[in-house]
Design a protein around this motif. Structure first.
Motif, PDB file in Angstrom:
ATOM      1  N   UNK A  25      53.197  27.400  57.460  1.00 47.20           N
ATOM      2  CA  UNK A  25      52.511  27.052  56.212  1.00 47.20           C
ATOM      3  C   UNK A  25      51.005  27.026  56.438  1.00 47.20           C
ATOM      4  N   UNK A  26      50.579  26.361  57.490  1.00 44.23           N
ATOM      5  CA  UNK A  26      49.146  26.332  57.799  1.00 44.23           C
ATOM      6  C   UNK A  26      48.585  27.714  58.063  1.00 44.23           C
ATOM      7  N   UNK A  27      49.325  28.524  58.815  1.00 44.71           N
ATOM      8  CA  UNK A  27      48.863  29.878  59.134  1.00 44.71           C
ATOM      9  C   UNK A  27      48.772  30.747  57.883  1.00 44.71           C
ATOM     10  N   UNK A  28      49.775  30.662  57.028  1.00 40.72           N
ATOM     11  CA  UNK A  28      49.785  31.482  55.816  1.00 40.72           C
ATOM     12  C   UNK A  28      48.695  31.048  54.840  1.00 40.72           C
ATOM     13  N   UNK A  29      48.505  29.746  54.667  1.00 41.26           N
ATOM     14  CA  UNK A  29      47.466  29.269  53.749  1.00 41.26           C
ATOM     15  C   UNK A  29      46.067  29.615  54.255  1.00 41.26           C
ATOM     16  N   UNK A  30      45.847  29.496  55.549  1.00 43.27           N
ATOM     17  CA  UNK A  30      44.552  29.858  56.126  1.00 43.27           C
ATOM     18  C   UNK A  30      44.275  31.345  55.932  1.00 43.27           C
ATOM     19  N   UNK A  31      45.272  32.168  56.196  1.00 42.43           N
ATOM     20  CA  UNK A  31      45.120  33.608  56.045  1.00 42.43           C
ATOM     21  C   UNK A  31      44.918  33.975  54.578  1.00 42.43           C
ATOM     22  N   UNK A  32      45.659  33.332  53.697  1.00 43.35           N
ATOM     23  CA  UNK A  32      45.506  33.570  52.265  1.00 43.35           C
ATOM     24  C   UNK A  32      44.098  33.211  51.807  1.00 43.35           C
ATOM     25  N   UNK A  33      43.580  32.079  52.253  1.00 42.17           N
ATOM     26  CA  UNK A  33      42.243  31.641  51.842  1.00 42.17           C
ATOM     27  C   UNK A  33      41.178  32.655  52.236  1.00 42.17           C
ATOM     28  N   UNK A  34      41.380  33.337  53.342  1.00 46.05           N
ATOM     29  CA  UNK A  34      40.418  34.350  53.777  1.00 46.05           C
ATOM     30  C   UNK A  34      40.447  35.592  52.889  1.00 46.05           C
ATOM     31  N   UNK A  35      41.529  35.775  52.150  1.00 51.92           N
ATOM     32  CA  UNK A  35      41.713  36.987  51.343  1.00 51.92           C
ATOM     33  C   UNK A  35      41.293  36.815  49.890  1.00 51.92           C
ATOM     34  N   UNK A  44      43.196  26.706  44.209  1.00 48.29           N
ATOM     35  CA  UNK A  44      44.509  26.552  44.824  1.00 48.29           C
ATOM     36  C   UNK A  44      44.599  25.215  45.554  1.00 48.29           C
ATOM     37  N   UNK A  45      43.573  24.880  46.313  1.00 44.12           N
ATOM     38  CA  UNK A  45      43.574  23.621  47.064  1.00 44.12           C
ATOM     39  C   UNK A  45      43.734  22.419  46.137  1.00 44.12           C
ATOM     40  N   UNK A  46      43.120  22.494  44.972  1.00 39.50           N
ATOM     41  CA  UNK A  46      43.197  21.379  44.022  1.00 39.50           C
ATOM     42  C   UNK A  46      44.606  21.172  43.481  1.00 39.50           C
ATOM     43  N   UNK A  47      45.447  22.195  43.576  1.00 41.07           N
ATOM     44  CA  UNK A  47      46.812  22.133  43.054  1.00 41.07           C
ATOM     45  C   UNK A  47      47.830  21.701  44.110  1.00 41.07           C
ATOM     46  N   UNK A  48      47.407  21.644  45.358  1.00 42.34           N
ATOM     47  CA  UNK A  48      48.336  21.370  46.459  1.00 42.34           C
ATOM     48  C   UNK A  48      48.129  19.964  47.019  1.00 42.34           C
ATOM     49  N   UNK A  49      49.131  19.462  47.749  1.00 41.23           N
ATOM     50  CA  UNK A  49      48.981  18.146  48.390  1.00 41.23           C
ATOM     51  C   UNK A  49      47.768  18.121  49.327  1.00 41.23           C
ATOM     52  N   UNK A  50      47.184  16.958  49.478  1.00 40.75           N
ATOM     53  CA  UNK A  50      45.995  16.785  50.317  1.00 40.75           C
ATOM     54  C   UNK A  50      46.175  17.355  51.726  1.00 40.75           C
ATOM     55  N   UNK A  51      47.366  17.250  52.275  1.00 42.54           N
ATOM     56  CA  UNK A  51      47.614  17.708  53.651  1.00 42.54           C
ATOM     57  C   UNK A  51      47.352  19.201  53.832  1.00 42.54           C
ATOM     58  N   UNK A  52      47.377  19.988  52.751  1.00 50.15           N
ATOM     59  CA  UNK A  52      47.178  21.437  52.850  1.00 50.15           C
ATOM     60  C   UNK A  52      45.751  21.868  52.544  1.00 50.15           C
ATOM     61  N   UNK A  53      44.958  20.991  52.005  1.00 49.69           N
ATOM     62  CA  UNK A  53      43.626  21.387  51.517  1.00 49.69           C
ATOM     63  C   UNK A  53      42.708  21.896  52.616  1.00 49.69           C
ATOM     64  N   UNK A  54      42.811  21.355  53.807  1.00 51.11           N
ATOM     65  CA  UNK A  54      41.966  21.813  54.910  1.00 51.11           C
ATOM     66  C   UNK A  54      42.187  23.282  55.252  1.00 51.11           C
ATOM     67  N   UNK A  55      43.384  23.770  55.064  1.00 51.64           N
ATOM     68  CA  UNK A  55      43.677  25.175  55.355  1.00 51.64           C
ATOM     69  C   UNK A  55      42.990  26.108  54.369  1.00 51.64           C
ATOM     70  N   UNK A  56      42.634  25.605  53.211  1.00 53.25           N
ATOM     71  CA  UNK A  56      42.061  26.431  52.150  1.00 53.25           C
ATOM     72  C   UNK A  56      40.557  26.272  52.019  1.00 53.25           C
ATOM     73  N   UNK A  57      39.949  25.509  52.919  1.00 55.15           N
ATOM     74  CA  UNK A  57      38.504  25.286  52.869  1.00 55.15           C
ATOM     75  C   UNK A  57      37.766  26.549  53.305  1.00 55.15           C
ATOM     76  N   UNK A  58      36.765  26.932  52.517  1.00 56.55           N
ATOM     77  CA  UNK A  58      35.942  28.095  52.851  1.00 56.55           C
ATOM     78  C   UNK A  58      34.484  27.696  52.790  1.00 56.55           C
ATOM     79  N   UNK A  59      33.719  28.187  53.746  1.00 58.81           N
ATOM     80  CA  UNK A  59      32.283  27.928  53.724  1.00 58.81           C
ATOM     81  C   UNK A  59      31.523  29.091  53.095  1.00 58.81           C
ATOM     82  N   UNK A  60      32.201  30.219  52.895  1.00 55.42           N
ATOM     83  CA  UNK A  60      31.600  31.392  52.239  1.00 55.42           C
ATOM     84  C   UNK A  60      32.479  31.807  51.077  1.00 55.42           C
TER      85      UNK A  60
END
Length: 137
Positions: A25-35, A44-60
């Motif tokens: 889950x972490x790997x897929x969400x991180x990869x998805x966020x890059x795309x 997407x992060x706002x719709x998911x549980x807090x535990x997943x939000x870090x995987x979707x964080x982008x600085x760019x």
């Protein structure tokens, strides 16, 4: 859908034990966020549980375009899984997203992905579930 329910759904869909369901889950969400763009990742992060939000964080705001094979290779490398388990896991994560987020958020997310990656959001039949769903073409 809370964190435990999400991981349980991923594990069941992919036939993975809980620890591997969490890893993929972490790997897929991180990869998805890059795309996708930063805005879509935040939506997407706002719709998911807090535990997943870090995987979707982008600085760019930049979205890196990859095809399906490259996407799955990234998930496999991040998860430390063989290709088939990572592919099953990635599909389980993205299929579970369909249930966990609002339709308009999902539609906007999918609009930024290539057609071959979008097919991962569609469930496929698994012989052990007893449910028959049409294959993705």
């Amino acid at each position: 859908m809370n964190h435990a329910e999400f991981l349980e759904a991923v594990g069941k869909r992919a036939g993975l034990p809980p620890a591997e369901a969490a890893t993929v889950t972490g790997a897929a969400l991180t990869t998805l966020a890059e795309r996708v763009s930063g805005g879509e990742a935040r939506e997407l992060a706002a719709q998911l549980p807090d535990e997943f939000r870090g995987y979707l964080h982008k600085t760019v705001d930049f979205a890196e375009q990859l095809d399906l094979v490259e996407f799955l290779n990234e998930v496999a490398a991040r998860a430390g899984m063989d290709d088939q388990r990572a592919a099953d896991g990635a599909r389980a994560v993205l299929t579970t997203l369909r249930e966990a987020v609002a339709a308009e958020v999902l539609a906007a997310l999918e609009s930024e992905l290539s057609k071959d990656i979008r097919q991962l959001f569609q469930p496929v039949s698994r012989g052990d579930e007893g449910v028959t769903e049409p294959p993705v073409s």
